[in-house]
Scaffold this motif. Structure first.
Motif, PDB file in Angstrom:
ATOM      1  N   TRP A  23      23.675  42.727  42.183  1.00 12.20           N
ATOM      2  CA  TRP A  23      23.237  41.452  41.592  1.00 12.20           C
ATOM      3  C   TRP A  23      21.863  41.056  42.097  1.00 12.20           C
ATOM      4  O   TRP A  23      21.384  41.561  43.113  1.00 12.20           O
ATOM      5  N   ILE A  52      34.038  39.661  47.097  1.00  9.55           N
ATOM      6  CA  ILE A  52      33.526  38.356  47.526  1.00  9.55           C
ATOM      7  C   ILE A  52      34.620  37.552  48.226  1.00  9.55           C
ATOM      8  O   ILE A  52      35.765  37.496  47.747  1.00  9.55           O
ATOM      9  N   GLU A  59      32.014  27.460  46.204  1.00  7.06           N
ATOM     10  CA  GLU A  59      31.084  27.859  45.150  1.00  7.06           C
ATOM     11  C   GLU A  59      31.650  27.484  43.790  1.00  7.06           C
ATOM     12  O   GLU A  59      32.838  27.727  43.525  1.00  7.06           O
ATOM     13  N   PHE A 109      26.349  26.216  45.675  1.00  6.06           N
ATOM     14  CA  PHE A 109      27.023  26.456  46.957  1.00  6.06           C
ATOM     15  C   PHE A 109      26.967  25.218  47.839  1.00  6.06           C
ATOM     16  O   PHE A 109      25.920  24.566  47.962  1.00  6.06           O
TER      17      PHE A 109
HETATM   18  C1  9YT Z   1      29.159  34.710  41.567  1.00  8.01           C
HETATM   19  C2  9YT Z   1      28.615  35.137  42.880  1.00  8.01           C
HETATM   20  O1  9YT Z   1      28.948  34.618  43.895  1.00  8.01           O
HETATM   21  N1  9YT Z   1      27.734  36.143  42.835  1.00  8.01           N
HETATM   22  C3  9YT Z   1      27.087  36.649  44.012  1.00  8.01           C
HETATM   23  C4  9YT Z   1      25.723  36.057  44.243  1.00  8.01           C
HETATM   24  C5  9YT Z   1      25.771  34.573  44.515  1.00  8.01           C
HETATM   25  N2  9YT Z   1      26.088  33.818  43.345  1.00  8.01           N
HETATM   26  C6  9YT Z   1      24.408  34.092  44.994  1.00  8.01           C
HETATM   27  O2  9YT Z   1      24.077  34.308  46.152  1.00  8.01           O
HETATM   28  O3  9YT Z   1      23.669  33.495  44.189  1.00  8.01           O
END
Ligand code: 9YT
Length: 135
Positions: A23, A52, A59, A109
């Protein structure tokens, strides 16, 4: 007031790529912005599976594009995700996140991320204090 565009953030230290390549997270708002939460746009790449477990954070996630699924590791439940789906990890639920297409997710978050966080082998982000201490 804070105004930022994706174009401004791309390629800066607010543009975080996961070490495993699964990601990329564009972190519009971080702890240092003083909002009490952080706010990101994340793309989860097609064909990936990410473990995760946000044991130190809450979150909320809203999908605005693409397709995938979340598998809860505590119950085995599979939750399909597509444009218009929101999920909130209000119980620190451990899960696997899979993308069948590139998925665009808007994420918030609490506590706010410091900005350098990446998942450890258990899928955990360090606490803000631990993460700040690493720098
Ligand atoms: C949905 C999720 O947690 N993806 C991993 C990356 C996280 N959203 C972030 O650090 O932005």
């Amino acid at each position: 007031m804070i105004v930022r565009t994706l174009k401004e953030i791309t390629g800066t230290d607010r543009d975080k790529k996961a070490a495993n390549g699964n990601w990329v997270s564009r972190r519009f708002l971080l702890a240092k912005d003083g909002m009490g939460f952080s706010f990101h746009e994340t793309t989860i790449f097609a064909g990936t599976e990410t473990r995760i477990w946000y044991k130190n954070h809450l979150e909320a996630v809203y999908c605005v594009g693409g397709r995938g699924e979340l598998e809860r590791l505590d119950t085995g439940e599979i939750i399909p995700i597509s444009d218009g789906t929101m999920y909130a990890l209000n119980g620190h639920e451990p899960h696997l996140l899979r993308a069948s297409e590139d998925m665009r997710l808007v994420c918030v978050f609490n506590p706010a991320l410091v900005g350098t966080e990446d998942h450890n082998k258990d899928g955990v982000y360090a606490t803000p204090e631990e993460e700040t201490g690493r720098a």
